[in-house]
Design a protein around this motif. Structure first.
Motif, PDB file in Angstrom:
ATOM      1  N   ARG A  10       9.906   1.122   4.029  1.00 49.54           N
ATOM      2  CA  ARG A  10       8.511   0.813   3.709  1.00 49.54           C
ATOM      3  C   ARG A  10       7.568   1.836   4.352  1.00 49.54           C
ATOM      4  O   ARG A  10       7.881   2.417   5.388  1.00 49.54           O
ATOM      5  N   GLU A  11       6.389   2.021   3.758  1.00 47.38           N
ATOM      6  CA  GLU A  11       5.355   2.881   4.322  1.00 47.38           C
ATOM      7  C   GLU A  11       4.755   2.202   5.545  1.00 47.38           C
ATOM      8  O   GLU A  11       4.481   0.996   5.535  1.00 47.38           O
ATOM      9  N   ASP A  12       4.585   2.955   6.631  1.00 47.25           N
ATOM     10  CA  ASP A  12       4.204   2.381   7.917  1.00 47.25           C
ATOM     11  C   ASP A  12       2.892   1.597   7.873  1.00 47.25           C
ATOM     12  O   ASP A  12       2.793   0.501   8.423  1.00 47.25           O
ATOM     13  N   LEU A  40       4.092  -0.651   1.907  1.00 46.08           N
ATOM     14  CA  LEU A  40       4.534  -0.412   0.539  1.00 46.08           C
ATOM     15  C   LEU A  40       6.025  -0.071   0.522  1.00 46.08           C
ATOM     16  O   LEU A  40       6.490   0.790   1.261  1.00 46.08           O
ATOM     17  N   LEU A  41       6.778  -0.754  -0.334  1.00 42.74           N
ATOM     18  CA  LEU A  41       8.212  -0.525  -0.449  1.00 42.74           C
ATOM     19  C   LEU A  41       8.473   0.766  -1.215  1.00 42.74           C
ATOM     20  O   LEU A  41       8.014   0.926  -2.353  1.00 42.74           O
ATOM     21  N   LEU A  42       9.185   1.702  -0.587  1.00 42.53           N
ATOM     22  CA  LEU A  42       9.516   2.957  -1.257  1.00 42.53           C
ATOM     23  C   LEU A  42      10.558   2.726  -2.340  1.00 42.53           C
ATOM     24  O   LEU A  42      10.443   3.215  -3.464  1.00 42.53           O
ATOM     25  N   THR A  43      11.605   1.992  -1.990  1.00 46.02           N
ATOM     26  CA  THR A  43      12.685   1.667  -2.918  1.00 46.02           C
ATOM     27  C   THR A  43      13.432   0.457  -2.376  1.00 46.02           C
ATOM     28  O   THR A  43      13.483   0.251  -1.155  1.00 46.02           O
ATOM     29  N   ASP A  44      14.001  -0.330  -3.276  1.00 43.75           N
ATOM     30  CA  ASP A  44      14.790  -1.476  -2.834  1.00 43.75           C
ATOM     31  C   ASP A  44      16.279  -1.138  -2.784  1.00 43.75           C
ATOM     32  O   ASP A  44      17.115  -2.015  -2.599  1.00 43.75           O
TER      33      ASP A  44
END
Length: 304
Positions: A141-143, A147-151
């Motif tokens: 996730r973005e710090d 926001l989830l970058l990828t699952d």
């Protein structure tokens, strides 16, 4: 069936025999869904066991990883590993094995588009994550925004000792499995599996394994292999160097190494006693004085 002493299901050799065989893939799916349910992840319908075989030579090798690898019906790859002791650098070890699992999907010439989600589940018998939660789930996730970058990356830590420190019921399936892995008596296990045919199957498997003379021999061989953890040279040297820097002399480094070995043996003795092994076996495998082992046993009994 006679009332033999049950083997500990949290020893990786036994865990793999219960959860990592084709005939017990429904047991593995039940356990995996208890983890996913607890973290709000989608449940699975079926699994394929990818490494059902157990190399006997690996039992005496402290570096051998007796894990369970599986693929779900949707293509997600899963690796489950149980660890009794902290071998240090656990986060690096976890990332390394997750990366191997993830990259194993692609052959030369394959498109990255074909990559599926890879999940690592660490079941550990020590405190590791700096929270009080017994189950932690990690994603990329973005710090700042979360926001989830990828699952495609997912890592779980299930810390067995933390459950003992909390007042919890058994309405959560993961709690029931954690109690299954740490139960001290057959009676506790009987209560846990009541009304749950899949967990009953797991207990039946454990009883069968515990009855088998060859399995008990292999179990003890595995425990001897794990015992070499206490001679982990790198860990002992690190402690020795740290102690030596504090003391500013070679004697400090020597004392640090020796204390590292002693503490590792004490940790192993504690884990074996918690798993139900008797004092004689603990003394034989850890090489600790009998009075020290008995003192640890009294400490554990007083804390129950």
């Amino acid at each position: 069936m006679s009332r033999v002493e049950l083997l500990s299901p949290k020893v990786d050799f036994v865990f793999k025999r219960i959860f990592g065989t084709e005939e017990n893939k429904d047991v593995l799916a039940h356990f995996l869904n208890s983890v996913f349910e607890d973290s709000g992840e989608p449940l699975i319908a079926d699994v394929e066991i990818l490494n059902p075989f157990l190399e006997k030579e690996a039992l005496s090798d402290k570096l051998a990883v007796l894990d369970v690898k599986a693929r779900t019906e949707s293509g997600t790859l899963i690796n489950v590993e149980v660890q009794l002791w902290n071998h240090q650098d656990m986060e690096k070890r976890t990332l390394y094995y997750w990366a191997k699992l993830f990259q194993s999907q692609l052959k030369e010439g394959d498109s990255y588009y074909a990559l599926q989600k890879a999940v690592t589940i660490n079941v550990v018998d020590f405190r590791y994550i700096e929270t009080e939660a017994y189950h932690s789930t990690f994603h990329l996730r973005e710090d700042k925004t979360g926001l989830l970058l990828t699952d495609l990356a997912e890592i779980h830590f299930v810390e067995l000792p933390k459950l003992k420190e909390q007042s919890v019921g058994t309405e959560r399936r993961l709690v029931k499995w954690m109690l299954f892995l740490t139960a001290k008596t057959r009676e506790q296990l009987e209560v846990l599996v009541m009304g749950d045919p899949v967990m009953r199957k797991a207990l039946t498997t454990l009883e069968f394994l515990s009855q088998d003379e060859e399995t008990r021999r292999l179990y003890e061989e595995r425990m001897k292999g794990l015992q070499t953890y206490v001679a982990d040279i790198e860990g002992a040297r690190r402690e020795g160097r740290e102690e030596g820097r504090k003391e500013g002399r070679e004697e400090g480094r020597k004392e640090g190494r020796e204390e590292g070995y002693r503490e590792a043996r004490r940790e192993m003795a504690r884990a074996m006693l918690e798993a139900g092994d008797n004092v004689e076996k603990v003394v034989r495998l850890t090489k600790l004085p009998r009075e020290q082992v008995e003192a640890i046993q009294r400490e554990l009994e007083s804390g129950r």
